[in-house]
Design an enzyme around this catalytic site. Structure first.
Site, short mmCIF file in Angstrom:
data_model
loop_
_atom_site.label_atom_id
_atom_site.label_comp_id
_atom_site.label_asym_id
_atom_site.label_seq_id
_atom_site.Cartn_x
_atom_site.Cartn_y
_atom_site.Cartn_z
N SER A 86 0.83 -1.20 0.00
CA SER A 86 0.00 0.00 0.00
C SER A 86 0.87 1.26 0.00
CB SER A 86 -0.97 -0.03 1.19
OG SER A 86 -1.89 1.04 1.14
N HIS A 190 -8.20 1.36 -0.77
CA HIS A 190 -8.15 0.42 -1.89
C HIS A 190 -9.54 -0.08 -2.29
CE1 HIS A 190 -3.88 0.71 -1.46
NE2 HIS A 190 -3.98 0.35 -0.19
#
Length: 314
Positions: A86, A190
């Protein structure tokens, strides 16, 4: 072959930066980065409480700064591959020399602010599911309206969505899932909830002049290596609203011949996954400067082995 990886949001804990600031030059570097992005990284890394560093706009720059600081303390490292989970992908982009450190901090500051703003629209969050079969878990999540935002491998998937959807998950776990653990993040990252952040991050990325990766850069999008700096940046922009496929990243590490994996500060999460998914690969997490000697030894051993293998192949 050595893989250098950087953790994502949720890895931060109160005071975790404190011992790192005692290293020569570290406080000056953190002060310079703080000035560049308008955020007091030293304060948040040493004195702030858990709620303060849970703030997306704070946590993300803090994690990238810690990762860069701890990696530089290793000395000159030439990894066989780099990757980040991430927000850790921005740290990895700096490892690969796609962007310089200050540019990485400026980009992650823009990312954190944009994602925090998007998260404020609806109360959302993320929870890790431990155990279970992805083929059973993923359809169950989708039935509840949740997104499998992180497919981490080693029996772990992270679900993201509204707090009501996550509460429903607690009451109705997929078959085979042992435990559902709420993560220390302030949004459904996300997922489509982050779509408003993409345009703002795209605008921030226009300020960059990316170079092609100096080392193989393994992408969260599909676990593939990325050859150009422009494509790395494009993927950094898009990944805020798309799932992280860390499981595929680890498959690529294995295919590339990984023999060791070092996770920069605040390490622990990714080495835990690697221990379960990458059997036979040595792992080390940089948590405090006390871990540096062992990490340097690991770097020297596996770099030498890789060089020897390359010479034999030639």
């Amino acid at each position: 072959m050595l893989v250098l990886v950087a953790p994502g949001q949720g890895a931060q804990t109160p005071g975790f930066l404190t011992p790192w600031l005692e290293l020569p030059g570290a406080a000056d570097r953190i002060a310079a980065w703080s000035d560049a992005i308008g955020l007091d990284l030293a304060h948040y890394g040493t004195k702030a409480d858990a709620d303060e560093i849970r703030d997306t706009a704070v946590a993300q720059p803090l994690l990238v700064a810690a990762g860069l600081l701890s990696a530089s303390a290793l000395g000159d490292v030439s990894p066989g591959a780099v990757a980040g989970h991430s927000v850790g992908e921005i740290t990895a982009a700096a490892f690969a020399r796609v962007v310089d450190e200050t540019a990485a901090l400026r980009l992650v500051r823009a990312r954190g602010l944009a994602m925090a703003e998007a998260a404020a629209v609806t109360e959302t969050g993320m929870s890790a599911l431990l155990g279970g079969d992805p083929e059973v878990t993923v359809p169950h999540l989708e039935k509840l309206g949740l997104t499998p935002a992180n497919v981490n491998g080693a029996g772990q998937i992270v679900a993201a969505g509204t707090m009501e959807q996550l509460a429903a998950l607690e009451a109705d776990k997929p078959e085979g899932v042992r435990k559902v653990v709420a993560l220390k993040v302030a949004g459904a990252f996300h997922t489509h909830h982050m779509a408003p952040a993409v345009a703002k991050l795209e605008a921030a990325a226009q300020e960059l002049s990316p170079a092609d990766p100096a080392f193989p850069y393994v992408s969260n999008k599909d676990g593939r290596t990325v050859d150009t700096g422009a494509e790395v940046v494009s993927r950094l922009v898009g990944q805020v609203a798309n799932p992280v496929r860390w499981d595929l990243c680890m498959e690529t590490f294995a295919e590339l011949g990984a023999t060791a994996l070092i996770e920069v500060c605040p390490g622990g999460t990714l080495t835990g996954l690697a221990k379960r998914a990458l059997k036979g690969v040595q792992t080390l997490a940089l948590k405090t400067p006390d871990d540096l000697d062992a990490a340097r030894t690991l770097v020297a051993t596996h770099t030498s082995a890789a060089d020897a293998a390359g010479s034999a192949a030639d």
